[in-house]
Design an enzyme around this catalytic site. Sequence first.
Site, PDB file in Angstrom:
ATOM      1  N   HIS A 126      -2.068   0.124  -5.477  1.00 27.72           N
ATOM      2  CA  HIS A 126      -3.441  -0.907  -5.683  1.00 27.72           C
ATOM      3  C   HIS A 126      -2.442  -1.824  -7.280  1.00 27.72           C
ATOM      4  O   HIS A 126      -2.081  -0.802  -7.610  1.00 27.72           O
ATOM      5  CB  HIS A 126      -4.819  -1.321  -6.037  1.00 27.72           C
ATOM      6  CG  HIS A 126      -5.183  -2.571  -5.862  1.00 27.72           C
ATOM      7  ND1 HIS A 126      -5.426  -3.458  -7.142  1.00 27.72           N
ATOM      8  CD2 HIS A 126      -5.920  -2.911  -4.906  1.00 27.72           C
ATOM      9  CE1 HIS A 126      -5.766  -4.452  -6.903  1.00 27.72           C
ATOM     10  NE2 HIS A 126      -6.084  -4.257  -5.734  1.00 27.72           N
ATOM     11  N   ASP A 203      -7.989   6.551  -8.897  1.00 22.25           N
ATOM     12  CA  ASP A 203      -8.469   5.492  -8.779  1.00 22.25           C
ATOM     13  C   ASP A 203      -9.434   5.909  -7.497  1.00 22.25           C
ATOM     14  O   ASP A 203      -8.300   5.894  -6.340  1.00 22.25           O
ATOM     15  CB  ASP A 203      -6.946   4.752  -8.688  1.00 22.25           C
ATOM     16  CG  ASP A 203      -7.782   3.102  -7.992  1.00 22.25           C
ATOM     17  OD1 ASP A 203      -8.403   3.045  -7.711  1.00 22.25           O
ATOM     18  OD2 ASP A 203      -6.718   2.179  -7.557  1.00 22.25           O
ATOM     19  N   GLN A 206     -11.603   3.001  -3.047  1.00 18.16           N
ATOM     20  CA  GLN A 206     -11.814   3.093  -1.623  1.00 18.16           C
ATOM     21  C   GLN A 206     -12.154   4.467  -0.718  1.00 18.16           C
ATOM     22  O   GLN A 206     -11.823   4.554  -0.097  1.00 18.16           O
ATOM     23  CB  GLN A 206     -10.134   2.835  -1.066  1.00 18.16           C
ATOM     24  CG  GLN A 206     -10.053   1.288  -1.923  1.00 18.16           C
ATOM     25  CD  GLN A 206     -11.147   0.247  -0.731  1.00 18.16           C
ATOM     26  OE1 GLN A 206     -11.196   0.822   0.552  1.00 18.16           O
ATOM     27  NE2 GLN A 206     -10.565  -0.578  -1.001  1.00 18.16           N
ATOM     28  N   LYS A 229     -17.586  -2.527  -4.153  1.00 21.04           N
ATOM     29  CA  LYS A 229     -17.087  -1.947  -3.112  1.00 21.04           C
ATOM     30  C   LYS A 229     -18.074  -0.571  -2.479  1.00 21.04           C
ATOM     31  O   LYS A 229     -17.903   0.158  -1.045  1.00 21.04           O
ATOM     32  CB  LYS A 229     -15.264  -0.764  -2.907  1.00 21.04           C
ATOM     33  CG  LYS A 229     -14.659  -1.858  -3.610  1.00 21.04           C
ATOM     34  CD  LYS A 229     -12.981  -1.660  -4.013  1.00 21.04           C
ATOM     35  CE  LYS A 229     -11.647  -2.342  -4.613  1.00 21.04           C
ATOM     36  NZ  LYS A 229     -12.063  -3.516  -3.427  1.00 21.04           N
ATOM     37  N   CYS A 367      -2.925  -6.835  -2.792  1.00 21.76           N
ATOM     38  CA  CYS A 367      -2.461  -5.880  -3.708  1.00 21.76           C
ATOM     39  C   CYS A 367      -1.437  -5.239  -4.251  1.00 21.76           C
ATOM     40  O   CYS A 367      -1.702  -4.578  -4.977  1.00 21.76           O
ATOM     41  CB  CYS A 367      -4.209  -6.176  -4.477  1.00 21.76           C
ATOM     42  SG  CYS A 367      -4.280  -7.315  -5.446  1.00 21.76           S
TER      43      CYS A 367
END
Length: 409
Positions: A126, A203, A206, A229, A367
């Site tokens: 991202h 990261d 997700q 999220k 993104c």
Amino acid sequence: MSQTGFSAEKVREDFPILNQEVRGRRLVYLDSAASAQKPKAVIDAISHFYLHDNANVHRGVHTLSERATSAFEGAREKVRRFLHAKDVKEIVFVRGTTEAINLVAQTFGRKNVGPGDEVLITALEHHANIVPWQMLCEQQGATLRQVPVDAHGDLVLDKLDALLTPRTRILAVTHVSNALGSVVPVKELIRRAHEKGIPVLVDGAQAVTHFPVDVQELDCDFYAFSGHKLFGPMGIGVLYGKKALLETMPPYQGGGDMILSVTLEKTIYNRVPYRFEAGTPDVAGAVGLGAAIDYLEGVGMQAIAAHDRELLAYAEQAVEGVPGVRVLGKARERSGVVSFVMEEVHPHDIGTILDREGVAVRSGHHCAQPLMQCFGVAATVRASLALYNTREDVDALVRALHKVREVFG
């Protein structure tokens, strides 16, 4: 209902926003990778805080401040437990994944990356895990490099060892691609990076919504995610960092609560994690995030992961059955996302027609423009799944896609 007792239909009842119609159709929300909806338990927790406990934290000696501080630090402990971190001091509250990565880039990065050094990312990232490192490399005279991706959406790990050079100062990698749903074997990447003494930031924006995460088992040095999220509020997020590393890092911002004492000549900084939490924190956001974690643990992360795998397989097969549709990304392991294009129809047009049918998806580059370039497209349609989605939602998406085919012939 699954054999585990999990029922997405039952879970859906916990999310008030889903009980509505859009353009005369039952709402089908397939945009959770952008921002997930909130269960009533989270909404109630935030409301209760503002109705009963609202005050600033840490410095007050009155009852409301003590309650607010207890709720805020209680949420930190819930995050520690959720990530299986060793120490609550390893949990830093930030605004979201983006701020967490910027924090590491501008503290650990500026201290450890110099002229001629390298920062390694992957082609799946991202923008939030690209741009902060670009900025750092420009500031420090370093070079940004990336691990390539193959036509299936898997990282080309054969290239990894050659890219982990004596000049590599950090590896920053997504756990799950927001654009393709590819699940990255981060434990393997961390092991190989650590063999060369290279720290790793993950990261996890997700990932944490779809399956359990254990930062000690992964042995990552940093892990970041966003509350919105994870079915929590917007404006709150988490940076996990190994305590020994955090203690070597300078503050990210200056101001209240990141100090122990201030004179005109010198400021003595607070201990971790408070050193990185300048100013009034988002107390209600932390409370809401804690409530979201409670909710997810009540449902069961293993049950959520099983539902995700089953529904994703059903969705991919169903979407591929629509004439002219091509699904992008067939990584060995995937989670939560079906990303696709349709012959001769722009993704934005698809998204607009789907909205008329009550189906909310995301259309665009997500993104992740460098990744789109790898696949030779400018944009895709992304249907992202969550614990409240059902086969009926997927069927509604497919019916809407057939409407798109009718409109565009």
